[in-house]
Motif scaffolding. Structure first.
Motif, PDB file in Angstrom:
ATOM      1  N   ARG A  32       3.542  -2.759   5.742  1.00  0.00           N
ATOM      2  CA  ARG A  32       3.444  -3.839   4.757  1.00  0.00           C
ATOM      3  C   ARG A  32       2.128  -3.752   3.979  1.00  0.00           C
ATOM      4  O   ARG A  32       2.093  -3.977   2.778  1.00  0.00           O
ATOM      5  CB  ARG A  32       3.575  -5.205   5.442  1.00  0.00           C
ATOM      6  CG  ARG A  32       4.995  -5.565   5.849  1.00  0.00           C
ATOM      7  CD  ARG A  32       5.120  -7.035   6.195  1.00  0.00           C
ATOM      8  NE  ARG A  32       4.328  -7.368   7.373  1.00  0.00           N
ATOM      9  CZ  ARG A  32       4.782  -7.289   8.624  1.00  0.00           C
ATOM     10  NH1 ARG A  32       6.012  -6.894   8.863  1.00  0.00           N
ATOM     11  NH2 ARG A  32       3.994  -7.627   9.635  1.00  0.00           N
ATOM     12  N   LYS A  33       1.053  -3.428   4.686  1.00  0.00           N
ATOM     13  CA  LYS A  33      -0.257  -3.297   4.027  1.00  0.00           C
ATOM     14  C   LYS A  33      -0.239  -2.156   3.007  1.00  0.00           C
ATOM     15  O   LYS A  33      -0.739  -2.294   1.881  1.00  0.00           O
ATOM     16  CB  LYS A  33      -1.331  -3.035   5.093  1.00  0.00           C
ATOM     17  CG  LYS A  33      -2.721  -2.679   4.545  1.00  0.00           C
ATOM     18  CD  LYS A  33      -3.607  -3.892   4.474  1.00  0.00           C
ATOM     19  CE  LYS A  33      -5.060  -3.616   4.156  1.00  0.00           C
ATOM     20  NZ  LYS A  33      -5.358  -2.665   3.110  1.00  0.00           N
ATOM     21  N   LYS A  36       1.748  -3.205  -0.039  1.00  0.00           N
ATOM     22  CA  LYS A  36       0.980  -4.155  -0.854  1.00  0.00           C
ATOM     23  C   LYS A  36      -0.084  -3.421  -1.669  1.00  0.00           C
ATOM     24  O   LYS A  36      -0.239  -3.671  -2.873  1.00  0.00           O
ATOM     25  CB  LYS A  36       0.349  -5.210   0.049  1.00  0.00           C
ATOM     26  CG  LYS A  36      -0.407  -6.311  -0.679  1.00  0.00           C
ATOM     27  CD  LYS A  36      -0.864  -7.379   0.304  1.00  0.00           C
ATOM     28  CE  LYS A  36      -1.582  -8.522  -0.394  1.00  0.00           C
ATOM     29  NZ  LYS A  36      -2.878  -8.174  -0.934  1.00  0.00           N
ATOM     30  N   ASP A  37      -0.824  -2.520  -1.011  1.00  0.00           N
ATOM     31  CA  ASP A  37      -1.866  -1.761  -1.705  1.00  0.00           C
ATOM     32  C   ASP A  37      -1.266  -0.885  -2.805  1.00  0.00           C
ATOM     33  O   ASP A  37      -1.833  -0.758  -3.894  1.00  0.00           O
ATOM     34  CB  ASP A  37      -2.644  -0.884  -0.709  1.00  0.00           C
ATOM     35  CG  ASP A  37      -3.494  -1.717   0.244  1.00  0.00           C
ATOM     36  OD1 ASP A  37      -3.664  -2.919  -0.021  1.00  0.00           O
ATOM     37  OD2 ASP A  37      -3.967  -1.163   1.256  1.00  0.00           O
ATOM     38  N   GLU A  40      -0.417  -2.988  -5.823  1.00  0.00           N
ATOM     39  CA  GLU A  40      -1.602  -3.420  -6.569  1.00  0.00           C
ATOM     40  C   GLU A  40      -2.213  -2.283  -7.386  1.00  0.00           C
ATOM     41  O   GLU A  40      -2.716  -2.496  -8.491  1.00  0.00           O
ATOM     42  CB  GLU A  40      -2.649  -3.985  -5.599  1.00  0.00           C
ATOM     43  CG  GLU A  40      -2.271  -5.343  -5.025  1.00  0.00           C
ATOM     44  CD  GLU A  40      -3.303  -5.867  -4.035  1.00  0.00           C
ATOM     45  OE1 GLU A  40      -4.298  -5.151  -3.788  1.00  0.00           O
ATOM     46  OE2 GLU A  40      -3.115  -6.992  -3.515  1.00  0.00           O
ATOM     47  N   ASP A 107      -1.787 -14.229  -4.855  1.00  0.00           N
ATOM     48  CA  ASP A 107      -0.427 -13.916  -4.426  1.00  0.00           C
ATOM     49  C   ASP A 107       0.190 -15.009  -3.556  1.00  0.00           C
ATOM     50  O   ASP A 107       1.345 -14.898  -3.142  1.00  0.00           O
ATOM     51  CB  ASP A 107      -0.410 -12.593  -3.642  1.00  0.00           C
ATOM     52  CG  ASP A 107      -0.677 -11.398  -4.552  1.00  0.00           C
ATOM     53  OD1 ASP A 107      -0.342 -11.491  -5.750  1.00  0.00           O
ATOM     54  OD2 ASP A 107      -1.217 -10.383  -4.073  1.00  0.00           O
ATOM     55  N   GLN A 168       6.378 -15.142  -5.820  1.00  0.00           N
ATOM     56  CA  GLN A 168       5.368 -14.114  -6.001  1.00  0.00           C
ATOM     57  C   GLN A 168       4.364 -14.515  -7.082  1.00  0.00           C
ATOM     58  O   GLN A 168       4.733 -14.794  -8.212  1.00  0.00           O
ATOM     59  CB  GLN A 168       6.043 -12.783  -6.402  1.00  0.00           C
ATOM     60  CG  GLN A 168       5.098 -11.602  -6.582  1.00  0.00           C
ATOM     61  CD  GLN A 168       4.385 -11.220  -5.290  1.00  0.00           C
ATOM     62  OE1 GLN A 168       4.963 -11.289  -4.220  1.00  0.00           O
ATOM     63  NE2 GLN A 168       3.126 -10.841  -5.390  1.00  0.00           N
TER      64      GLN A 168
END
Length: 357
Positions: A32-33, A36-37, A40, A107, A168
């Motif tokens: 998940r991290k 997300k990164d 972005e 977010d 979101q």
């Protein structure tokens, strides 16, 4: 700036390599991290790629002009050169905006609290209208709306209402709505036709997770009671309403919107966490006075941010000197133009602040 961009491109490639590993989903938190990164960084990498391609277009056009004798080819090269030079400046500004420090709360979902201010019943009626405005706006964004607590008056107004908007980037958009909203109009109860001025306050708070705010059980008193007001047959027959009192801050929250005491308790705690987290965010803003002055809509709650003038059919946002003559559409949730203008002004101020420093 370009050294930082090259670093971000390298980091993006590392993330993509990790996401392509067959075992990446074994650790869901890490997965998940990474996702997300990746989300972005992707817009920054795409824009930087476009920048490089445009710079290459300038070099190619200059090479043609230095070697080509055919006038038609030279004219085409000149046009291409002018377009690329103009586009390079635009992309540089777009990259600067993409590299602006991001609000860590952007977010998150939001909890919005609307309270009637000066103006009695007229303020309560306007509070209900602004609540409906936000509900309509959230629906256009396909966000979920969940009412957490409210206090109605008999003529269709609301003394207060708190609700969560889940979607979101909800906070990144809704944070510009915090402040005092003023209405100028002739109330229906006014026989003399005089224009009255009333106010409401809007507080937009990022939803706080348990990791964001630690609440000590000893600091809380939980009271359960029978709900009151409109709400169906079981409203007054079960102890479903929940009131939380937080002793250190003096905050009291109340939830009765659900038939289940457990659900009302969860909503009350979510609202309390948001209020406590918002206090901490406000303290941080106070400690960073310069940064706070460079932002729009995230500062003083007592700031009058907007006037809704019904006789003239206009809405004026005082922070950015924007006046729109489409009050009916705005009251029906068409507030995107105002929010876009606030975002643009906020970005411009932050860029100017960065350049001054």
């Amino acid at each position: 700036m370009f050294d930082k961009l090259e670093e971000l491109v390298s980091r993006f490639q590392e993330i993509m390599d990790e996401l392509n590993e067959p075992t990446v989903t074994n650790d869901q938190a890490r997965f998940r991290k990474l996702m997300k990164d990746q989300a972005e960084l992707a817009p920054i990498v795409e824009k930087f790629t476009e920048y490089k391609e445009t710079k290459q277009g300038i070099e190619d056009s200059l090479l043609i002009l230095s070697e080509e004798s055919d006038e038609e080819m030279r004219e085409l090269a000149k046009e291409e050169l002018a377009e690329c030079k103009s586009r390079v400046e635009e992309i540089e500004n777009e990259l600067k905006i993409l590299l602006l420090p991001k609000d860590p709360n952007d977010d998150k979902n939001v909890i919005v609290e609307i309270r009637a201010g000066a103006g009695g019943d007229e303020a309560a009626l306007f509070a209900a209208e602004i609540y409906r405005m936000y509900v309509h706006y959230a629906e256009t964004k396909r966000w979920k709306i969940e009412t957490m607590e409210y206090e109605e008056i008999g003529i269709g107004g609301m003394k207060s209402v708190s609700f969560m908007i889940s979607g979101q980037g909800a906070y990144s958009v809704m944070k510009y709505e915090s402040g005092v909203h003023r209405v100028q109009r002739v109330p229906e109860t006014e026989s003399g036709g005089r224009i009255h001025t009333s106010t409401i306050t809007v507080a937009v708070m990022p939803e706080a997770e348990e990791v964001d705010v630690q609440i000590n059980d000893n600091d809380i008193r939980i009271d359960v009671m029978r709900a009151s007001g409109n709400g169906g047959q079981c409203v007054n027959t079960t102890d479903s309403a929940v009131r939380l009192t937080h002793f250190p801050s003096g905050i009291v929250v109340y939830s009765q919107t659900e038939k289940s005491q457990l659900q009302n308790k969860d909503k009350a705690f979510a609202l309390l966490r948001a209020k406590l987290y918002d206090i901490e965010c406000q303290k941080a803003h106070d400690a960073e006075a310069e940064a706070r002055r460079s932002q729009i809509g995230t500062g003083d709650r007592s700031e009058k941010i907007r006037t809704y003038n019904f006789p003239q059919g206009r809405v004026t946002d005082h922070r950015i000197n924007l006046t729109l003559y489409k009050l009916d559409k705005i009251m029906n949730g068409d507030i995107q133009e105002i929010i876009d203008a606030c975002i643009a002004a906020d970005q411009a101020r932050k860029l100017a602040n960065m350049q001054d420093n």
